[in-house]
Design a protein around this motif. Structure first.
Motif, PDB file in Angstrom:
ATOM      1  N   VAL A  48      -6.615   4.229  -2.230  1.00  0.00           N
ATOM      2  CA  VAL A  48      -6.122   2.851  -2.343  1.00  0.00           C
ATOM      3  C   VAL A  48      -5.419   2.654  -3.684  1.00  0.00           C
ATOM      4  N   GLU A  49      -6.019   3.167  -4.754  1.00  0.00           N
ATOM      5  CA  GLU A  49      -5.418   3.049  -6.089  1.00  0.00           C
ATOM      6  C   GLU A  49      -4.069   3.766  -6.145  1.00  0.00           C
ATOM      7  N   ALA A  50      -4.014   4.939  -5.558  1.00  0.00           N
ATOM      8  CA  ALA A  50      -2.761   5.700  -5.535  1.00  0.00           C
ATOM      9  C   ALA A  50      -1.688   4.950  -4.759  1.00  0.00           C
ATOM     10  N   TYR A  51      -2.056   4.397  -3.629  1.00  0.00           N
ATOM     11  CA  TYR A  51      -1.084   3.665  -2.810  1.00  0.00           C
ATOM     12  C   TYR A  51      -0.592   2.405  -3.519  1.00  0.00           C
ATOM     13  N   GLU A  52      -1.517   1.681  -4.150  1.00  0.00           N
ATOM     14  CA  GLU A  52      -1.119   0.465  -4.865  1.00  0.00           C
ATOM     15  C   GLU A  52      -0.121   0.776  -5.973  1.00  0.00           C
ATOM     16  N   THR A  53      -0.286   1.898  -6.610  1.00  0.00           N
ATOM     17  CA  THR A  53       0.624   2.272  -7.690  1.00  0.00           C
ATOM     18  C   THR A  53       1.952   2.786  -7.155  1.00  0.00           C
ATOM     19  N   LEU A  54       1.904   3.706  -6.197  1.00  0.00           N
ATOM     20  CA  LEU A  54       3.131   4.340  -5.717  1.00  0.00           C
ATOM     21  C   LEU A  54       3.962   3.460  -4.779  1.00  0.00           C
ATOM     22  N   SER A  55       3.334   2.478  -4.150  1.00  0.00           N
ATOM     23  CA  SER A  55       4.092   1.620  -3.234  1.00  0.00           C
ATOM     24  C   SER A  55       4.837   0.505  -3.970  1.00  0.00           C
ATOM     25  N   ASP A  56       4.428   0.198  -5.185  1.00  0.00           N
ATOM     26  CA  ASP A  56       5.099  -0.818  -6.006  1.00  0.00           C
ATOM     27  C   ASP A  56       6.115  -0.111  -6.901  1.00  0.00           C
ATOM     28  N   ALA A  57       7.379  -0.453  -6.769  1.00  0.00           N
ATOM     29  CA  ALA A  57       8.456   0.246  -7.483  1.00  0.00           C
ATOM     30  C   ALA A  57       8.265   0.219  -8.997  1.00  0.00           C
ATOM     31  N   GLU A  58       7.865  -0.919  -9.549  1.00  0.00           N
ATOM     32  CA  GLU A  58       7.692  -1.037 -11.001  1.00  0.00           C
ATOM     33  C   GLU A  58       6.497  -0.209 -11.495  1.00  0.00           C
TER      34      GLU A  58
END
Length: 137
Positions: A48-58
């Motif tokens: 979940v942490e990885a997805y939250e980071t990688l899915s947000d462009a900034e």
């Protein structure tokens, strides 16, 4: 933690690849599907942490910048040996002596050996200029 490895995607992955990998990993490690395994809960949180980071462009841009910064400076063993990405600190010091006409380590060596008098003055020492400007001397 390498978020790309957690999701199992390359660093060049597109948004769609990241979303697909996230869904696959989230389903695999979801706590409701693995109620008796506490290790899967930790893996799920990492996904979940990885997805939250990688899915947000900034956030992804900041994360990639931090990762690239770590790659540039090399490992701790390279730093400890005096080499950073193939740069020899000893050679760098010799070049600085040649260009500036004095040793940056000269004062350290003299302090350790007990010889305090310096034969060469540091041309980058701003004390004289400051005192002259402030009319202290």
């Amino acid at each position: 933690m390498n978020y790309y490895e957690v999701l199992g995607v390359p660093e060049t992955a597109e948004d769609e690849q990241i979303k697909h990998a996230y869904r696959k990993q989230a389903k695999k490690y979801h706590p409701d599907l693995n109620p008796d395994n506490p290790a899967t809960e930790a893996k799920f949180k990492a996904v979940v942490e990885a997805y939250e980071t990688l899915s947000d462009a900034e956030k992804r841009k900041e994360y990639d910048a931090k990762r690239n910064k770590k790659k540039v400076f090399g490992s701790q063993t390279e730093k400890a040996s005096g080499n950073v990405q193939g740069m020899d600190i000893g050679q760098f010091t010799k070049n600085m002596e040649r260009y500036f006409g004095f040793s940056f380590q000269e004062n350290q060596t003299k302090k350790q050996s007990g010889n305090v008098g310096s034969s060469k003055k540091n041309p980058l020492d701003m004390t004289d200029m400051f005192e002259a400007f402030m009319k202290i001397k």
